[in-house]
Design an enzyme around this catalytic site. Structure first.
Site, PDB file in Angstrom:
ATOM      1  N   LEU A 163      14.777  25.146  24.439  1.00 41.71           N
ATOM      2  CA  LEU A 163      15.040  26.147  25.711  1.00 41.71           C
ATOM      3  C   LEU A 163      16.220  26.513  25.639  1.00 41.71           C
ATOM      4  O   LEU A 163      17.404  25.974  25.223  1.00 41.71           O
ATOM      5  CB  LEU A 163      14.876  24.982  26.788  1.00 41.71           C
ATOM      6  CG  LEU A 163      13.545  24.548  27.372  1.00 41.71           C
ATOM      7  CD1 LEU A 163      13.476  23.783  28.428  1.00 41.71           C
ATOM      8  CD2 LEU A 163      12.492  25.649  27.585  1.00 41.71           C
ATOM      9  N   ASP A 164      16.221  27.909  25.885  1.00 41.75           N
ATOM     10  CA  ASP A 164      17.503  28.679  26.018  1.00 41.75           C
ATOM     11  C   ASP A 164      18.594  27.775  27.326  1.00 41.75           C
ATOM     12  O   ASP A 164      18.024  27.238  27.886  1.00 41.75           O
ATOM     13  CB  ASP A 164      17.171  30.118  26.330  1.00 41.75           C
ATOM     14  CG  ASP A 164      16.300  30.774  25.560  1.00 41.75           C
ATOM     15  OD1 ASP A 164      16.526  30.533  24.286  1.00 41.75           O
ATOM     16  OD2 ASP A 164      15.294  31.489  25.971  1.00 41.75           O
ATOM     17  N   ALA A 165      19.991  28.141  26.965  1.00 40.10           N
ATOM     18  CA  ALA A 165      20.817  27.823  27.782  1.00 40.10           C
ATOM     19  C   ALA A 165      20.494  28.124  29.228  1.00 40.10           C
ATOM     20  O   ALA A 165      20.686  27.569  30.080  1.00 40.10           O
ATOM     21  CB  ALA A 165      22.063  27.991  27.274  1.00 40.10           C
TER      22      ALA A 165
END
Length: 299
Positions: A163-165
């Site tokens: 998951l992206d930041a």
């Protein structure tokens, strides 16, 4: 004395024996049948021999019913009955003998078609990744990472996918590499569900375009499901379901249809749901959730 004419017994048969039975095929003449109804002059193909059973017994292993009971399938007596009823397979071989021993680290067991996890060292967790946390177990740049939340566990955990930041939500953690690889690979079609807030109002035809597929710089993509969850002046909340795993795929798709994402949360991975798990917290998956993940991944 005259010979009777048109007597069936004498027609084409000088020996007085009944004529050989004939059948007709469309567009062709009669075909004489031999024994068992097969056309005369032909032979039936030889029957294939039944496949030889594979011996799954490992004399140095553990009794199968003991392993099933330890995995929570039922009491030892219940597990023995499951084996006797032919409902248990080991490496795709039906096992009905109660004395069979197997290696739980190497052999695969199913009960009624569902995978049973026998390796007690395998662990499975659901983690609610907060915003601004990177999906790595440690970060060379000193940023807060998933590894900062798992504590001093003895197992070497790794995350299933990323998951992206700037994306929060459900991330699965495990030390089961085979399952993790299957869950991440788009070939197995394990769906992920996201809730996105985008700028509104939603233009007409956006949902249909995403379901039919759009072209991105790295190839075409389409959602498995798309619906509006809520709508207020200036923004719309959407639920997007897809089995793609490309980098920032949900954000890129919505931006391509002129609805940039304001916030994004992953709520489901296959049969596992985020539920009311708070950000930064993790919980072990139930045995039914693990079984459902194996089934979704085709294991």
């Amino acid at each position: 004395m005259s010979t009777p004419r048109n007597n069936p017994r004498n027609s084409g048969n000088s020996g007085g024996r009944p004529a050989k039975k004939a059948t007709h095929r469309k567009g062709k003449g009669p075909v004489a049948q031999g024994r068992h109804g097969a056309p005369a002059g032909t032979q039936r193909p030889p029957s294939r021999p039944a496949p030889e059973p594979v011996d799954v017994h490992d004399p140095d292993g553990v009794r199968l019913q003991k392993l099933l009971a330890a995995a929570g399938i039922g009491s030892r007596r219940v597990c023995e009955q499951l084996i006797a009823d032919g409902r248990v397979t080991v490496d795709d071989q039906v096992v009905t003998e109660l004395g069979v021993r197997i290696d739980p680290l190497k052999q695969v067991v199913h009960v009624d078609g569902e995978r049973v996890v026998l390796d007690e060292n395998r662990v499975y967790f659901a983690f609610n990744k907060p915003l601004n946390v990177v999906s790595t177990m440690e970060d060379d740049l000193g940023r807060e990472s998933v590894g900062d939340f798992v504590g001093d566990r003895k197992e070497r955990l790794f995350h299933v996918g990323r998951l992206d930041a700037d994306t929060a939500g459900l991330l699965l953690l495990t030390n089961d590499g085979e399952l993790a690889n299957r869950l991440q690979h788009p070939r197995y079609g394990v769906q992920k569900t996201y809730v996105a807030v985008v700028r509104g109002p939603l233009e007409h035809g956006v949902g249909r375009a995403l379901r039919e597929g759009i072209e991105l710089e790295d190839g075409p993509v389409k959602v498995d499901s798309f619906k509006v969850v809520d709508s207020q002046p200036g923004w719309v909340m959407l639920e997007v379901v897809l089995h793609e795993g490309r980098n920032r795929i949900v954000r890129r798709m919505l931006e391509a249809v002129d609805h940039p994402v304001e916030s994004l949360v992953r709520t489901d991975v296959g049969p596992v749901q985020l539920g009311d798990l708070r950000p930064g917290k993790m919980r072990p998956l139930s045995s039914s959730e693990v079984k459902a993940l194996y089934k979704a991944a085709g294991l």
